[in-house]
Scaffold this motif. Structure first.
Motif, PDB file in Angstrom:
ATOM      1  N   TYR A  54       0.825  -1.208   0.000  1.00 49.57           N
ATOM      2  CA  TYR A  54       0.000   0.000   0.000  1.00 49.57           C
ATOM      3  C   TYR A  54       0.858   1.257   0.000  1.00 49.57           C
ATOM      4  CZ  TYR A  54      -4.113  -2.863   1.140  1.00 49.57           C
ATOM      5  OH  TYR A  54      -5.124  -3.775   1.122  1.00 49.57           O
ATOM      6  N   THR A  55       1.919   1.250   0.792  1.00 50.04           N
ATOM      7  CA  THR A  55       2.816   2.408   0.845  1.00 50.04           C
ATOM      8  C   THR A  55       3.498   2.630  -0.500  1.00 50.04           C
ATOM      9  OG1 THR A  55       3.194   1.995   3.191  1.00 50.04           O
ATOM     10  CG2 THR A  55       4.774   3.419   2.068  1.00 50.04           C
ATOM     11  N   ASP A  56       3.982   1.572  -1.106  1.00 42.56           N
ATOM     12  CA  ASP A  56       4.619   1.682  -2.421  1.00 42.56           C
ATOM     13  C   ASP A  56       3.623   2.188  -3.468  1.00 42.56           C
ATOM     14  OD1 ASP A  56       6.950   0.761  -1.265  1.00 42.56           O
ATOM     15  OD2 ASP A  56       6.747  -1.279  -2.064  1.00 42.56           O
ATOM     16  N   SER A  57       2.392   1.709  -3.401  1.00 43.80           N
ATOM     17  CA  SER A  57       1.357   2.157  -4.334  1.00 43.80           C
ATOM     18  C   SER A  57       1.050   3.632  -4.132  1.00 43.80           C
ATOM     19  CB  SER A  57       0.079   1.348  -4.155  1.00 43.80           C
ATOM     20  OG  SER A  57       0.296  -0.001  -4.435  1.00 43.80           O
ATOM     21  N   LEU A  58       1.046   4.059  -2.873  1.00 36.04           N
ATOM     22  CA  LEU A  58       0.810   5.468  -2.567  1.00 36.04           C
ATOM     23  C   LEU A  58       1.887   6.332  -3.203  1.00 36.04           C
ATOM     24  CD1 LEU A  58      -0.810   7.561  -0.760  1.00 36.04           C
ATOM     25  CD2 LEU A  58       0.958   7.145   0.939  1.00 36.04           C
ATOM     26  N   PHE A  59       3.141   5.939  -3.029  1.00 39.32           N
ATOM     27  CA  PHE A  59       4.246   6.713  -3.607  1.00 39.32           C
ATOM     28  C   PHE A  59       4.232   6.667  -5.133  1.00 39.32           C
ATOM     29  CE2 PHE A  59       6.669   5.916   0.538  1.00 39.32           C
ATOM     30  CZ  PHE A  59       6.223   7.107   1.082  1.00 39.32           C
ATOM     31  N   ALA A  60       3.811   5.550  -5.702  1.00 41.15           N
ATOM     32  CA  ALA A  60       3.745   5.434  -7.165  1.00 41.15           C
ATOM     33  C   ALA A  60       2.663   6.345  -7.752  1.00 41.15           C
ATOM     34  CB  ALA A  60       3.491   3.984  -7.561  1.00 41.15           C
ATOM     35  N   LEU A  61       1.648   6.642  -6.980  1.00 39.86           N
ATOM     36  CA  LEU A  61       0.574   7.515  -7.461  1.00 39.86           C
ATOM     37  C   LEU A  61       0.958   8.990  -7.460  1.00 39.86           C
ATOM     38  CD1 LEU A  61      -2.661   5.991  -5.927  1.00 39.86           C
ATOM     39  CD2 LEU A  61      -2.208   6.393  -8.338  1.00 39.86           C
ATOM     40  N   LEU A  62       1.929   9.363  -6.641  1.00 39.30           N
ATOM     41  CA  LEU A  62       2.293  10.778  -6.536  1.00 39.30           C
ATOM     42  C   LEU A  62       2.640  11.427  -7.876  1.00 39.30           C
ATOM     43  CD1 LEU A  62       4.253  10.874  -3.170  1.00 39.30           C
ATOM     44  CD2 LEU A  62       2.033  11.913  -3.673  1.00 39.30           C
ATOM     45  N   PRO A  63       3.508  10.829  -8.693  1.00 33.67           N
ATOM     46  CA  PRO A  63       3.804  11.473  -9.978  1.00 33.67           C
ATOM     47  C   PRO A  63       2.581  11.551 -10.894  1.00 33.67           C
ATOM     48  CG  PRO A  63       5.398   9.745  -9.518  1.00 33.67           C
ATOM     49  CD  PRO A  63       4.343   9.648  -8.479  1.00 33.67           C
ATOM     50  N   LYS A  64       1.683  10.570 -10.779  1.00 34.85           N
ATOM     51  CA  LYS A  64       0.496  10.565 -11.635  1.00 34.85           C
ATOM     52  C   LYS A  64      -0.459  11.689 -11.272  1.00 34.85           C
ATOM     53  CE  LYS A  64       0.536   5.601 -12.473  1.00 34.85           C
ATOM     54  NZ  LYS A  64      -0.202   4.349 -12.274  1.00 34.85           N
ATOM     55  N   ILE A  65      -0.671  11.896  -9.973  1.00 35.05           N
ATOM     56  CA  ILE A  65      -1.616  12.943  -9.597  1.00 35.05           C
ATOM     57  C   ILE A  65      -0.966  14.326  -9.587  1.00 35.05           C
ATOM     58  CG2 ILE A  65      -3.115  11.398  -8.312  1.00 35.05           C
ATOM     59  CD1 ILE A  65      -2.010  12.624  -5.753  1.00 35.05           C
ATOM     60  N   ARG A  66       0.355  14.357  -9.512  1.00 39.27           N
ATOM     61  CA  ARG A  66       1.041  15.657  -9.517  1.00 39.27           C
ATOM     62  C   ARG A  66       0.742  16.442 -10.791  1.00 39.27           C
ATOM     63  NH1 ARG A  66       7.129  16.089  -7.981  1.00 39.27           N
ATOM     64  NH2 ARG A  66       6.304  16.996  -6.096  1.00 39.27           N
ATOM     65  N   GLN A  67       0.699  15.750 -11.923  1.00 40.92           N
ATOM     66  CA  GLN A  67       0.473  16.458 -13.190  1.00 40.92           C
ATOM     67  C   GLN A  67      -0.917  17.095 -13.264  1.00 40.92           C
ATOM     68  OE1 GLN A  67       0.329  13.678 -16.604  1.00 40.92           O
ATOM     69  NE2 GLN A  67       0.737  12.112 -15.076  1.00 40.92           N
ATOM     70  N   ASN A  68      -1.860  16.596 -12.471  1.00 43.82           N
ATOM     71  CA  ASN A  68      -3.209  17.163 -12.449  1.00 43.82           C
ATOM     72  C   ASN A  68      -3.507  17.930 -11.168  1.00 43.82           C
ATOM     73  OD1 ASN A  68      -4.060  15.957 -14.949  1.00 43.82           O
ATOM     74  ND2 ASN A  68      -4.097  14.011 -13.862  1.00 43.82           N
ATOM     75  N   ALA A  69      -2.528  18.036 -10.297  1.00 39.45           N
ATOM     76  CA  ALA A  69      -2.772  18.572  -8.960  1.00 39.45           C
ATOM     77  C   ALA A  69      -3.306  19.999  -8.971  1.00 39.45           C
ATOM     78  CB  ALA A  69      -1.488  18.503  -8.135  1.00 39.45           C
ATOM     79  N   VAL A  70      -2.703  20.878  -9.737  1.00 38.15           N
ATOM     80  CA  VAL A  70      -3.134  22.277  -9.734  1.00 38.15           C
ATOM     81  C   VAL A  70      -4.564  22.401 -10.236  1.00 38.15           C
ATOM     82  CG1 VAL A  70      -2.717  24.562 -10.713  1.00 38.15           C
ATOM     83  CG2 VAL A  70      -0.794  23.174  -9.937  1.00 38.15           C
ATOM     84  N   CYS A  71      -4.894  21.711 -11.298  1.00 35.45           N
ATOM     85  CA  CYS A  71      -6.257  21.756 -11.825  1.00 35.45           C
ATOM     86  C   CYS A  71      -7.262  21.202 -10.825  1.00 35.45           C
ATOM     87  CB  CYS A  71      -6.359  20.985 -13.134  1.00 35.45           C
ATOM     88  SG  CYS A  71      -5.409  21.709 -14.465  1.00 35.45           S
ATOM     89  N   LEU A  72      -6.903  20.101 -10.172  1.00 35.90           N
ATOM     90  CA  LEU A  72      -7.807  19.503  -9.190  1.00 35.90           C
ATOM     91  C   LEU A  72      -8.006  20.425  -7.989  1.00 35.90           C
ATOM     92  CD1 LEU A  72      -6.547  15.829  -9.314  1.00 35.90           C
ATOM     93  CD2 LEU A  72      -8.806  16.630  -9.996  1.00 35.90           C
ATOM     94  N   VAL A  73      -6.921  21.003  -7.497  1.00 34.49           N
ATOM     95  CA  VAL A  73      -7.023  21.908  -6.355  1.00 34.49           C
ATOM     96  C   VAL A  73      -7.871  23.122  -6.713  1.00 34.49           C
ATOM     97  CG1 VAL A  73      -5.689  23.492  -4.892  1.00 34.49           C
ATOM     98  CG2 VAL A  73      -4.926  21.153  -5.206  1.00 34.49           C
ATOM     99  N   ASP A  74      -7.646  23.675  -7.885  1.00 38.20           N
ATOM    100  CA  ASP A  74      -8.431  24.839  -8.313  1.00 38.20           C
ATOM    101  C   ASP A  74      -9.894  24.490  -8.517  1.00 38.20           C
ATOM    102  OD1 ASP A  74      -6.192  26.390  -8.192  1.00 38.20           O
ATOM    103  OD2 ASP A  74      -5.825  26.405 -10.359  1.00 38.20           O
TER     104      ASP A  74
END
Length: 90
Positions: A54-74
């Motif tokens: 689960y921890t490894d999966s969490l870290f693997a998701l970070l780069p994927k959601i980072r590219q959409n992070a600003v749009c999602l936060v906004d």
């Protein structure tokens, strides 16, 4: 022209669904790893090997959601500073 517009809209919907699915998965994994890990381990609901997965999966998701992070936060009207606590791991 209509077919082109329809494919663009359809593609955008798929991208939005993917971004939201990744964010949902991240949220669930974050809760398991950061908030409930001691309870899950204490009551033998999962073992330490599964927690590592689960921890490894969490870290693997970070780069994927980072590219959409600003749009999602906004789009959810969050402050940009809310991003910092999630991306400190990266």
């Amino acid at each position: 022209m209509t077919c082109n517009l329809l494919s663009i809209v359809s593609n955008q919907i798929e991208q939005n669904q993917k971004a939201l699915s990744e964010l949902f998965e991240f949220s669930i994994l974050y809760d398991i790893v950061e908030n409930f890990s001691s309870s899950f381990l204490k009551f033998n609901l999962i073992d330490s090997n599964q927690m590592k997965v689960y921890t490894d999966s969490l870290f693997a998701l970070l780069p994927k959601i980072r590219q959409n992070a600003v749009c999602l936060v906004d789009s959810f009207d969050f402050l940009d500073s809310n991003l910092c606590k999630f991306f400190l791991y990266d």
